[in-house]
Design an enzyme around this catalytic site. Structure first.
Site, short mmCIF file in Angstrom:
data_model
loop_
_atom_site.label_atom_id
_atom_site.label_comp_id
_atom_site.label_asym_id
_atom_site.label_seq_id
_atom_site.Cartn_x
_atom_site.Cartn_y
_atom_site.Cartn_z
N TYR A 45 6.41 12.46 -2.73
CA TYR A 45 8.20 12.57 -0.99
C TYR A 45 9.00 11.92 -1.68
CZ TYR A 45 7.00 7.53 -0.30
OH TYR A 45 6.47 6.35 -0.57
N LYS A 101 2.26 -7.06 -0.43
CA LYS A 101 1.88 -6.40 -0.85
C LYS A 101 0.51 -6.09 -1.69
CE LYS A 101 3.42 -1.17 -1.26
NZ LYS A 101 4.53 -0.36 -1.64
N GLU A 156 -4.33 -27.37 -15.98
CA GLU A 156 -4.53 -27.55 -17.31
C GLU A 156 -3.78 -27.51 -18.20
OE1 GLU A 156 -7.38 -24.56 -17.89
OE2 GLU A 156 -7.11 -24.05 -15.77
N THR A 201 8.74 -0.72 1.60
CA THR A 201 7.45 -1.59 1.02
C THR A 201 7.59 -2.40 -0.33
OG1 THR A 201 5.73 -0.16 0.66
CG2 THR A 201 6.09 -0.53 3.34
N ASP A 202 8.17 -1.32 -1.31
CA ASP A 202 8.19 -2.41 -2.57
C ASP A 202 8.09 -3.43 -3.09
OD1 ASP A 202 6.48 -0.02 -3.14
OD2 ASP A 202 7.83 0.82 -4.23
N THR A 230 10.07 4.49 2.33
CA THR A 230 9.61 5.33 2.87
C THR A 230 9.34 5.73 4.08
OG1 THR A 230 8.28 4.89 1.11
CG2 THR A 230 7.29 6.28 2.88
#
Ligand code: ASP
Length: 353
Positions: free
Chosen positions: A50, A189, A310, A116-117, A37
């Site tokens: 976008y 993120k 567990e 950013t993903d 981006t």
């Protein structure tokens, strides 16, 4: 003034200016652009839709002329994709180029622009395979370059400032976004759209930055870069590792399908402390018995997954992810599987990295 004196004076002045010039020499930073981006564009400055990876590296550099006061910069376009499309080909190319540049005596730091993903995965991957203590800094943006109040330019400026700062070296690969300096091993993120999307929930920040002024709080957590035992020398492909998310009423179908598709390892994004239903656990343990390396991580945003809490990892031959979330556990496991290792050794990696 006689001729000899004038000559001496001229020499002295030129020597002095050389010294001043050397002292003033800006650090040299190479910018590797991969898209995202930060290089995205929309048809208007106030719309949500976008496309990532539209702006080239030269345009990116030209958009932030202020950064030229911090470093002598040059750019290279490694890819121009939305980071949802990040893939092994780009990773191997990027890691190779970072290692080449970091080995050059005239390169002081490297900035990587990224979406950013998946920045946390690329950052963590580089943290494990870059062989240098020089600053390697990833940055990104949540708003495209054309947006009203775009966050990319200041993030880029701050990333260059960190890459040009000697104190940033030796802290592992860093991610600079929204005035915060994160360790690549600790950030995640946390919001789909907010500018303040990145958190380092368990380990906290490496530092903060305000308009290029850095404050460092801590060193890296976990082995990294020069201390890392992982190397990409001679590596042309990475083993397949799939992530399977746990949920209510889960069976073993997706686990078995992942192995049938060629996965050599499976990371479970478990519920809570890396838990899953009995049928899923049975399927996982059956695959572990056949030699597939199965790691329990958690779909919960923060907290460790410990051994034998567990789930009886010792009995079922499973690995606990410690503080790595599923996407980072997958990165570590892929590198771990580049060579034959015992389960105990793989568990050690999850403790040390
Ligand atoms: N999808 C974009 C990417 O990861 C999102 C962003 O960069 O903020 O490339």
């Amino acid at each position: 003034m006689n001729r000899t004196f004038r000559l001496c004076l001229t020499l002295a002045v030129s020597l002095a200016s050389t010294v001043v010039f050397a002292a003033d020499k800006l650090p040299s930073v190479v910018v590797l652009a991969t898209g995202g981006t930060i290089a995205g564009a929309a048809a208007s400055d106030v719309q949500a839709a976008y496309t990532s990876g539209q702006v080239g590296v030269e345009q990116l550099l030209a958009a932030v002329p202020q950064a030229k006061k911090l470093a002598a910069m040059r750019g290279e376009q490694v890819a121009n994709i939305g980071s949802q499309d990040m893939n092994d080909e780009v990773w191997l190319k990027l890691a190779k180029r970072v290692n080449e540049l970091a080995a050059m005596p005239d390169v002081d730091g490297i900035v990587i622009t990224h979406g950013t993903d998946t920045i946390e995965e690329t950052g963590y991957f580089l943290n494990l395979v870059v062989k240098s203590k020089k600053p390697v800094v990833l940055t990104a943006a949540m708003r495209p370059s054309t947006a009203l109040s775009a966050d990319g330019p200041l993030n880029f400026f701050n990333a260059v400032a960190v890459a040009a700062n000697k104190d940033a070296g030796g802290r592992g690969v860093l991610v600079v976004v929204n005035d915060w300096i994160h360790g690549a091993s600790s950030l995640t993120k946390a919001s789909t759209t907010a500018v303040q999307t990145f958190l380092s929930p368990l380990r906290g920040l490496i530092g903060t930055i305000a308009y290029g002024e850095c404050e460092f709080y801590r060193g890296p957590v976990g082995k990294n870069t020069l201390d890392s035992e992982f190397s990409l020398d001679g590596v042309t492909a990475l083993p397949r590792v799939d992530i399977v998310m746990a949920h209510e009423n889960m069976d073993g179908v997706i686990i078995d399908a992942a192995v049938a598709a060629g996965a050599k390892g499976i990371v479970i994004a478990g519920v809570g402390n890396g838990n899953m239903t009995k049928p899923a656990l049975d399927a996982l343990a059956a695959q572990a018995k056949k030699g597939i390396v199965c790691v329990r991580s958690s779909r919960v945003v923060t907290g460790r997954v410990g051994r034998n809490v567990e789930v009886d990892d010792d009995k079922l031959a499973l690995v606990a992810s410690d503080d790595l979330n599923p996407q980072k556990a997958r990165v570590l496991l892929r590198l771990a599987l580049l060579k034959q290792r015992s389960l105990a050794d793989i568990q050690r990696l999850f403790r040390e990295y």
